[in-house]
Design an enzyme around this catalytic site. Structure first.
Site, mmCIF file in Angstrom:
data_model
loop_
_atom_site.group_PDB
_atom_site.id
_atom_site.type_symbol
_atom_site.label_atom_id
_atom_site.label_comp_id
_atom_site.label_asym_id
_atom_site.label_seq_id
_atom_site.Cartn_x
_atom_site.Cartn_y
_atom_site.Cartn_z
ATOM 1 N N THR A 12 -4.657 1.134 -5.049
ATOM 2 C CA THR A 12 -5.278 2.290 -5.699
ATOM 3 C C THR A 12 -5.630 1.997 -7.144
ATOM 4 O OG1 THR A 12 -4.301 3.881 -4.204
ATOM 5 C CG2 THR A 12 -4.801 4.685 -6.398
ATOM 6 N N SER A 53 -3.365 -2.069 0.422
ATOM 7 C CA SER A 53 -2.230 -2.930 0.782
ATOM 8 C C SER A 53 -1.742 -2.732 2.214
ATOM 9 C CB SER A 53 -1.085 -2.764 -0.208
ATOM 10 O OG SER A 53 -0.454 -1.522 -0.066
ATOM 11 N N THR A 86 0.430 0.401 -3.584
ATOM 12 C CA THR A 86 1.827 0.861 -3.549
ATOM 13 C C THR A 86 2.367 0.951 -2.124
ATOM 14 O OG1 THR A 86 1.105 3.172 -3.516
ATOM 15 C CG2 THR A 86 1.567 2.200 -5.674
ATOM 16 N N ASP A 87 1.466 1.032 -1.125
ATOM 17 C CA ASP A 87 1.951 1.276 0.245
ATOM 18 C C ASP A 87 2.892 0.185 0.751
ATOM 19 O OD1 ASP A 87 0.393 3.517 0.190
ATOM 20 O OD2 ASP A 87 -0.942 2.944 1.822
HETATM 21 N N1 ASP Z 1 -3.836 2.766 -0.440
HETATM 22 C C1 ASP Z 1 -3.177 2.227 -1.559
HETATM 23 C C2 ASP Z 1 -2.652 0.847 -1.244
HETATM 24 O O1 ASP Z 1 -3.417 -0.075 -1.313
HETATM 25 C C3 ASP Z 1 -2.110 3.087 -2.077
HETATM 26 C C4 ASP Z 1 -1.799 2.708 -3.478
HETATM 27 O O2 ASP Z 1 -2.125 1.658 -3.953
HETATM 28 O O3 ASP Z 1 -1.146 3.543 -4.145
HETATM 29 O O4 ASP Z 1 -1.481 0.671 -0.956
#
Ligand code: ASP
Length: 333
Positions: A12, A53, A86-87
């Protein structure tokens, strides 16, 4: 203060609107441009990939592990920041921590709000991460996760909130440091076993699955993982690590075929423990499953993956898994 290398992988923090939803597409330079670089710190960017991710593969994570080791071959580098979705951040961070054999810190960060959000959390998180990666006080602390003003040890830390800015915590532990007013205040040192050697660069990558237990679950999905060729399985049991006699029998059959089975739990906090029989952790352990302490599913799977990547021998894999978990009975790599 010194030289920090930012390895950009997406998430993100690098995401823009794609017409129907957000996805990572920005390069590391664009991400870095949002953050105020702390005084005295020079930054170089390595663009490794730009993906959400949830799409990361073992191959991608091993590429990240190797990129970190290549960057650290340069003695002029003082620390590394990895920007990451973050995922699955907790998985990549823990993989790197298991193999991190250098006093210089590797600091993961990301954001809950996209790159161009007016009130985004990415710029502050990235600045805090740069500060943490360049601080003398963080040497020897291994791989850290810096988010919302705190630094957490990679081991044990999970994403605990889907949307809020304080997305990460170790539910069974406490943060390593506060990052506040341009300073890093270290509160404690994480416990880390001796690092595992880097996995071999060549060779086919193993399948390692996660299977969750729930009411009315039979061993079908666990057995399907074995049939699909899984060399390791993290079993996410209920409570302190419990399932059914049928699942315990399936674990025994898988272990006797050489599959490495780790036992974790659906509960957010506390260790798994051998308390119950009739399919509980007592029987799952007797069937050969290795209890993973306070590691949750994603990181239990990563510990299994690292053990499987490091040896082809089932007994050695079990020993390496216990070592990665910090068990004293297997203290040497
Ligand atoms: N969809 C995002 C990811 O790549 C979520 C994030 O980064 O907070 O994990």
């Amino acid at each position: 203060m010194g030289q920090v290398v930012v390895i950009s992988t997406g998430g993100t923090i690098a995401s823009r609107w794609q017409g129907s939803g957000f996805a990572a597409d920005a390069r590391g330079g664009d991400v870095l441009a949002t953050a105020a670089v702390p005084d005295g710190v020079t930054v170089r960017v390595v663009d490794l990939m730009s993906v959400n991710s949830a799409r990361l593969t073992t191959r991608d994570q091993l590429a990240l592990l190797r990129a970190v080791h290549e960057v650290l071959a340069d003695p002029a580098v003082d620390g590394i920041v990895v920007t990451h979705g973050t995922d699955t951040l907790e998985e990549s961070a823990f993989l790197l921590d298991l193999h991190h054999d250098d006093p210089r810190p590797v600091v993961f960060t990301g954001a809950q709000r996209p790159l161009e959000a007016p009130d985004g959390d990415g710029p502050r998180n990235l600045r805090d991460a740069l500060l943490t990666a360049s601080a003398e006080a963080t040497r020897g602390l291994g791989v850290l996760v810096v988010f919302d003003g705190q630094a957490h040890a990679a081991r044990g830390t999970i994403k605990v909130r889907t949307l809020a800015a304080d997305a990460f915590a170790d539910p069974s532990g406490s943060p390593i440091a506060d990052v506040k007013d341009g300073r890093v205040l270290v509160r404690r040192r994480p416990e880390r076993p001796e690092p595992l050697p880097l996995p071999p660069a060549a060779g086919a990558l193993p399948r390692v699955d996660i299977v969750m237990h729930h009411c009315d679950a039979d061993p079908l999905l666990f057995d399907a993982a074995v049939e699909a060729g899984a060399q390791g399985i993290a079993l996410v049991a209920t409570g302190a690590g419990n399932a059914t006699p049928e699942v315990a029998a399936a674990v025994g059959a898988a272990v006797s075929r050489g599959v490495l089975v780790a036992l974790t739990t659906r509960v957010p906090e506390g260790p798994v423990a051998e308390i119950y029989t009739q399919g509980g952790a007592v029987d799952l352990a007797a069937a050969g499953a290795v209890l993973t302490g306070t590691l949750r599913a994603g990181q239990a799977r990563i510990a299994v993956l690292s053990a499987v990547l490091s040896s082809a021998d089932p007994a050695e894999r079990t020993r390496l898994l216990r070592h990665a978990l910090g068990s004293t009975e297997a203290a040497t790599v």
